[in-house]
Write an enzyme that holds these catalytic residues in place. Structure first.
Site, PDB file in Angstrom:
ATOM      1  N   ARG A  53       0.871  -1.140  -0.235  1.00  0.00           N
ATOM      2  CA  ARG A  53      -0.010   0.137   0.284  1.00  0.00           C
ATOM      3  C   ARG A  53       0.581   1.164  -0.097  1.00  0.00           C
ATOM      4  NH1 ARG A  53       1.593   1.642   4.418  1.00  0.00           N
ATOM      5  NH2 ARG A  53       0.289   4.358   3.987  1.00  0.00           N
ATOM      6  N   ASP A 241      -1.785  10.607  -2.365  1.00  0.00           N
ATOM      7  CA  ASP A 241      -1.937   9.872  -3.763  1.00  0.00           C
ATOM      8  C   ASP A 241      -2.481  10.587  -4.818  1.00  0.00           C
ATOM      9  OD1 ASP A 241      -3.245   8.611  -0.939  1.00  0.00           O
ATOM     10  OD2 ASP A 241      -2.655   7.222  -2.410  1.00  0.00           O
TER      11      ASP A 241
HETATM   12  O1  MRU Z   1      -4.702   3.721   1.428  1.00  0.00           O
HETATM   13  P1  MRU Z   1      -3.290   3.609   1.204  1.00  0.00           P
HETATM   14  O2  MRU Z   1      -2.530   3.139   2.828  1.00  0.00           O
HETATM   15  O3  MRU Z   1      -2.163   3.097   0.906  1.00  0.00           O
HETATM   16  O4  MRU Z   1      -2.766   4.829   1.287  1.00  0.00           O
HETATM   17  C1  MRU Z   1      -2.018   5.624   1.896  1.00  0.00           C
HETATM   18  C2  MRU Z   1      -1.990   7.212   1.907  1.00  0.00           C
HETATM   19  O5  MRU Z   1      -2.966   7.786   1.319  1.00  0.00           O
HETATM   20  C3  MRU Z   1      -0.264   8.169   1.457  1.00  0.00           C
HETATM   21  O6  MRU Z   1      -0.021   9.301   1.755  1.00  0.00           O
HETATM   22  C4  MRU Z   1      -0.149   8.171   0.587  1.00  0.00           C
HETATM   23  O7  MRU Z   1      -0.015   7.542  -0.901  1.00  0.00           O
HETATM   24  C5  MRU Z   1       1.367   8.632   0.060  1.00  0.00           C
HETATM   25  S1  MRU Z   1       2.254   7.405   0.098  1.00  0.00           S
HETATM   26  C6  MRU Z   1       4.035   8.222   0.481  1.00  0.00           C
END
Ligand code: MRU
Length: 356
Positions: A53, A241
């Site tokens: 993730r 993201d």
């Molecule tokens: O749902 P996830 O755990 O994949 O979400 C992660 C996040 O929102 C992070 O803040 C984002 O991906 C940035 S990681 C450098």
């Protein structure tokens, strides 16, 4: 309690065995279990179920998914099929589409006989670039911390949400890279780590930082605004993201509320955005960036560790209780002080010009 004690690499690629080894992040920080991914279907499963993730790591892993597919069957049909399936795994983080587009533009014109080697080498380049990019991001943001330290001569308090750390990337993390650099440079910091319901990615951030000996305190999501109002937060650092050209930023659900509180309390709010997270085709983010809607069971159930060391899920809500579970929200550019990229820090309004 059998909490994992040291951090591991989020992803290791074994070219000889054509395997990708990941840490299964659904078990962190309670246990560190490695998992070998041998084909693109296993890569897709790992992304969908959040065994891997974090936007940058999703992109890197998907690139290796394409490489695994090309080792098995390098035909045009196989390439098209794995690209389509991998792109459908998670909708919000644009690093996924970015990495797949990069693989596609290299492989589509290539001779199928060369695709296996080409794809592995390209995935490996994407993996290695992530480390360098995050180090550069960290160096730019270190200046923010050190200038505040020069002014206040006391530990600088930084609040972070979710996990934009080593486990969300290949190394360093985006929002955490300057924290490691500050520590290495002897600049005293203290990090407020938000829980980040419902998946509690803050646990991963706390685990990473505590392992590195970085002074940090864990808090429930709703405590952040109170701390800002009381002058206990100097900077907010979050990952992203997807970033639109106007500087609107999608990140983990709850980020928007932190940005509102930071704005109200005049706390500088920085979003850490490698170029691979910038959607150059998107003019605005609010109302446009696709927001992942996840299973209600992530809210109805909560995972923890039992006294005997087993990882358990307990129920907070009955299965038929109505629940909504948006995975991300969009913070409008007007609430963001700066976007920290590998090429420097930009005011959101200056991003489009910088992108050309
Ligand atoms: O749902 P996830 O755990 O994949 O979400 C992660 C996040 O929102 C992070 O803040 C984002 O991906 C940035 S990681 C450098």
């Amino acid at each position: 309690m059998k909490f994992a004690e040291k951090p591991y690499k989020s992803l290791v690629a074994d070219a000889a065995a054509t395997r990708v080894h990941i840490v299964d992040q659904t078990l962190l920080p309670f246990a560190v279990e490695h998992r070998a991914l041998a084909n693109w279907q296993e890569v897709a499963e790992a992304i969908v179920n959040m065994r891997v993730r974090g936007a940058p790591l999703i992109g890197v892993t998907a690139a290796f998914g394409v490489a695994l597919a090309m080792h098995e069957d390098a035909t045009d049909a196989s390439l098209a099929k794995c690209l389509r399936a991998l792109e459908a795994t998670r909708p919000t983080a644009v690093n996924l589409a970015w990495a797949l587009a990069r693989m596609a533009s290299l492989l589509q014109p290539a001779d199928p006989a060369e695709r296996a080697d080409l794809s592995w080498a390209e995935a490996e380049r994407i993996r290695q670039d992530d480390v360098d990019i995050n180090r550069r991001i960290g160096q730019h943001a270190l200046a923010l911390i050190s200038s505040l330290y020069a002014k206040h001569q006391r530990p600088i308090n930084i609040l972070t949400h979710c996990n934009a750390g080593r486990m969300a990337c290949v190394d360093w993390g985006t929002a955490t890279a300057p924290l490691y650099l500050a520590q290495q440079g002897g600049i005293p910091i203290h990090v407020w780590v938000e829980e980040t319901r419902p998946r509690n990615q803050g646990l991963i951030t706390r685990w990473e930082l505590a392992d590195a000996g970085i002074n940090c305190t864990y808090l429930a999501d709703n405590a952040g605004g109170h701390l800002m109002q009381n002058g206990d937060v100097d900077l907010v650092f979050v990952g992203v993201d997807r970033v639109a050209r106007n500087g609107d930023v999608a990140n983990k659900i709850g980020t928007y509320l932190k940005a509102l509180a930071a704005h109200d309390c005049s706390v500088p709010f920085y979003a850490f955005a490698p170029r691979s997270s910038i959607d150059v085709g998107l003019n605005i983010g609010v109302g446009v960036i696709p927001i992942e809607s996840r299973s209600g069971d992530e809210v109805r159930l909560i995972r923890g560790i039992h006294r005997d060391g087993t990882i358990e899920e307990v129920r907070l809500l009955m299965p038929d209780a109505a629940v909504t579970n948006p995975g991300f929200d969009v913070t409008p550019a007007r609430l963001i002080t700066g976007l920290v990229t590998e090429d420097g820090i930009f005011a959101p309004a200056a991003l489009a010009a910088a992108l050309g």
